[in-house]
Design an enzyme around this catalytic site. Structure first.
Site, short mmCIF file in Angstrom:
data_model
loop_
_atom_site.label_atom_id
_atom_site.label_comp_id
_atom_site.label_asym_id
_atom_site.label_seq_id
_atom_site.Cartn_x
_atom_site.Cartn_y
_atom_site.Cartn_z
N ARG A 62 42.20 49.74 40.90
CA ARG A 62 42.15 50.49 42.17
C ARG A 62 41.53 49.67 43.29
NH1 ARG A 62 39.24 55.51 40.13
NH2 ARG A 62 39.04 54.40 38.17
N GLU A 99 30.66 53.41 32.98
CA GLU A 99 30.24 54.82 32.83
C GLU A 99 30.90 55.41 31.58
OE1 GLU A 99 31.42 57.43 36.04
OE2 GLU A 99 30.14 59.04 35.32
O1 LIG Z 1 30.36 50.98 38.43
P1 LIG Z 1 31.02 51.05 37.07
O2 LIG Z 1 30.29 51.96 36.13
O3 LIG Z 1 31.22 49.70 36.50
O4 LIG Z 1 32.43 51.76 37.26
C1 LIG Z 1 33.32 51.48 38.33
C2 LIG Z 1 34.64 51.02 37.82
O5 LIG Z 1 35.28 52.04 37.03
C3 LIG Z 1 36.59 52.26 37.51
O6 LIG Z 1 37.51 51.41 36.94
P2 LIG Z 1 38.31 51.70 35.62
O7 LIG Z 1 37.72 50.88 34.53
O8 LIG Z 1 38.39 53.19 35.40
O9 LIG Z 1 39.72 51.05 35.94
P3 LIG Z 1 40.93 51.33 36.96
O10 LIG Z 1 40.47 50.95 38.35
O11 LIG Z 1 41.98 50.39 36.47
O12 LIG Z 1 41.32 52.78 36.87
C4 LIG Z 1 36.47 51.94 38.99
O13 LIG Z 1 37.74 51.65 39.55
C5 LIG Z 1 35.56 50.75 39.00
O14 LIG Z 1 36.26 49.52 38.78
N1 LIG Z 2 33.27 59.21 37.98
C1 LIG Z 2 34.21 58.32 38.31
N2 LIG Z 2 35.29 58.70 39.03
C2 LIG Z 2 36.24 57.79 39.36
N3 LIG Z 2 36.19 56.51 39.00
C3 LIG Z 2 35.13 56.12 38.30
N4 LIG Z 2 34.80 54.90 37.82
C4 LIG Z 2 33.65 55.04 37.15
N5 LIG Z 2 33.19 56.28 37.21
C5 LIG Z 2 34.11 56.97 37.92
#
Ligand SMILES: O=P(O)(O)OC[C@H]1O[C@H](OP(=O)(O)OP(=O)(O)O)[C@H](O)[C@@H]1O
Ligand SMILES: Nc1ncnc2[nH]cnc12
Length: 176
Positions: A62, A99
């Site tokens: 994203r 998370e």
């Molecule tokens: O601060 P953090 O606890 O590290 O979490 C944040 C990350 O989690 C989500 O990514 P996700 O792994 O869900 O991947 P995506 O963007 O491909 O959906 C979001 O887009 C961040 O990259």
């Molecule tokens: N709560 C949340 N919602 C969307 N993206 C996330 N990436 C990590 N935590 C998230």
């Protein structure tokens, strides 16, 4: 007239217990249905970074969506930080906790030059593990993280505390 933060808040969708029980997932994809709002968000990121940044790095997946537009409106390169195994060599890697899980990310080390002033961009700052691991990749390349930028910051997970040692310049459009 609504502020940018209010317009974002009106547009996001909260999804309980996704992708795991206990997580309140902030779905940002409705932002992309709205070109005017997306353009205003990108313009705000660009205004906050102008003159400070040589390269924007976006975090998969994203972080790619506005990241490449921010970079190209600033007139600087965009570099992808991807999940392990997606980028061809030469790459360098960092592992970290999320998370809702754990992961490894990689960057093509040829695309960051020593002394580059780097923005790390992503959609959500949650625990900060992803952004911190990204910053370590940039430092391994000999460059400096000069700004982090996120659409959303989840204050209760205190991701900012993991990032402050890299830079105080942390731009977010809305905090929860
Ligand atoms: O601060 P953090 O606890 O590290 O979490 C944040 C990350 O989690 C989500 O990514 P996700 O792994 O869900 O991947 P995506 O963007 O491909 O959906 C979001 O887009 C961040 O990259
Ligand atoms: N709560 C949340 N919602 C969307 N993206 C996330 N990436 C990590 N935590 C998230």
């Amino acid at each position: 007239m609504k502020t940018l933060a209010q317009r974002i808040d009106d547009t996001l969708v909260n999804v309980a217990d996704f992708p795991k029980p206990g997580v309140l997932y902030k779905d940002i994809t409705p932002l992309f249905l709205n070109p005017d709002l997306s353009n205003d968000i990108i313009a705000e990121f660009v205004a906050r970074a102008k003159g400070k940044i040589d390269v924007v790095c976006g975090i998969e997946s994203r972080g790619f969506l506005y990241g490449i537009q921010i970079a190209h409106q600033l007139g600087v390169p965009f570099v992808l930080i991807r999940k392990a195994g997606k980028l061809p060599p030469p790459t360098i890697a960092q592992s970290y906790d999320l998370e809702y899980g754990s992961a490894t990310i990689e960057i093509n080390s040829n695309y960051i030059q020593p002394h580059d002033r780097v923005m790390i961009h992503d959609d959500v700052l949650a625990t900060g593990g992803t952004a911190e691991a990204s910053a370590r990749l940039i430092e391994q390349c000999g460059a400096k993280v000069c700004q982090f930028s996120f659409i959303i910051q989840l204050d209760f997970l205190d991701g900012v505390s993991k990032l402050k040692s890299f830079t105080d310049d942390i731009v977010t459009m809305i905090s929860y």
